[in-house]
Enzyme design. Structure first.
Site, short mmCIF file in Angstrom:
data_model
loop_
_atom_site.label_atom_id
_atom_site.label_comp_id
_atom_site.label_asym_id
_atom_site.label_seq_id
_atom_site.Cartn_x
_atom_site.Cartn_y
_atom_site.Cartn_z
N TYR A 159 11.00 8.88 1.78
CA TYR A 159 10.98 7.83 0.77
C TYR A 159 11.72 8.18 -0.51
CZ TYR A 159 7.43 6.07 3.93
OH TYR A 159 6.78 5.62 5.05
N ARG A 184 4.72 11.17 -1.98
CA ARG A 184 4.48 10.95 -0.55
C ARG A 184 5.78 11.08 0.24
NH1 ARG A 184 4.02 5.35 2.33
NH2 ARG A 184 3.44 6.04 4.41
N ASN A 199 8.20 -5.38 -0.70
CA ASN A 199 8.05 -4.19 0.11
C ASN A 199 6.56 -4.14 0.45
OD1 ASN A 199 7.74 -1.68 1.27
ND2 ASN A 199 9.09 -0.64 -0.17
N ARG A 252 12.75 4.94 12.78
CA ARG A 252 11.47 5.64 12.71
C ARG A 252 10.62 5.34 13.94
NH1 ARG A 252 8.96 5.00 7.08
NH2 ARG A 252 7.74 6.73 7.89
N GLU A 278 12.81 -9.06 2.07
CA GLU A 278 12.07 -7.87 2.48
C GLU A 278 12.86 -6.63 2.07
OE1 GLU A 278 10.13 -6.31 6.65
OE2 GLU A 278 12.11 -7.27 6.74
N ALA A 314 3.04 -0.64 4.88
CA ALA A 314 2.52 -0.70 6.25
C ALA A 314 2.09 -2.11 6.67
CB ALA A 314 1.35 0.27 6.41
N HIS A 354 12.83 -2.26 2.15
CA HIS A 354 12.27 -0.98 2.63
C HIS A 354 13.13 0.16 2.14
CE1 HIS A 354 9.27 -2.79 5.17
NE2 HIS A 354 10.20 -3.61 5.64
N PRO A 361 0.79 -1.22 0.00
CA PRO A 361 0.00 0.00 0.00
C PRO A 361 0.83 1.28 0.00
CG PRO A 361 -0.10 -1.07 2.14
CD PRO A 361 0.58 -2.02 1.21
N ASN A 362 0.33 2.23 -0.75
CA ASN A 362 0.85 3.59 -0.87
C ASN A 362 2.15 3.69 -1.66
OD1 ASN A 362 -1.28 4.87 0.60
ND2 ASN A 362 -0.41 3.94 2.43
#
Length: 146
Positions: free
Chosen positions: A26, A21, A78, A111, A102, A81, A104, A13-14
């Site tokens: 990012y 964003r 990725n 964070r 994975e 969330a 990111h 998502p996103n």
């Protein structure tokens, strides 16, 4: 027919909003920019990529299972969330034999505390985080060597 040289690149998502964003977190690269980098690198190292993005958790689960059924070489994931919330994605990774890396863009451990838990990472072969868009290229190189 098996896709033994195919590496799935699955985005949650996103990630369709990359470049717009929170670029301070990012980066300014879009998902299309990342796809271009991966296409170039995949050609150079002799693999194929199948890159996808969805905002829906169940579709990510379906794609993980599809990659396994098609005998993909690996999955770069990725999960956005969903990394921090999805037992379903964790279970899907554990249910398949195709290795999952994975990915990111940012380093979740630098964070908010809720980002420090990764259900994806608990099931993945490895994690690459904090290198921005270049992390996808690093992950592709790692996946190709598995």
């Amino acid at each position: 027919m098996p896709d033994s040289k195919t590496i799935y690149v699955l985005n949650g998502p996103n990630l369709n909003m990359l470049g717009l964003r929170e670029p301070e977190i990012y980066g300014s690269d879009t998902l299309d920019d990342i796809a271009g980098m991966l296409d170039d690198r995949a050609q150079a190292i002799g693999v194929d990529i199948d890159m996808r993005q969805t905002n829906h958790e169940g579709l990510l689960v379906d794609w993980i299972q599809e990659a396994n059924a098609r005998n993909a070489h690996a999955i770069l994931l990725n999960a956005g969330a969903f990394t921090h919330t999805s037992i379903a994605i964790h279970d899907a990774i554990k249910a398949v034999t195709v290795p999952v890396i994975e990915v990111h863009l940012s380093n979740p451990h630098r964070r908010e505390p809720f980002r420090h838990t990764s259900f994806v990472g608990m099931a993945a072969k490895g994690t690459i985080a904090g290198f921005g868009a270049h992390g996808y290229v690093l992950a592709l190189d790692a996946a190709a060597k598995l």
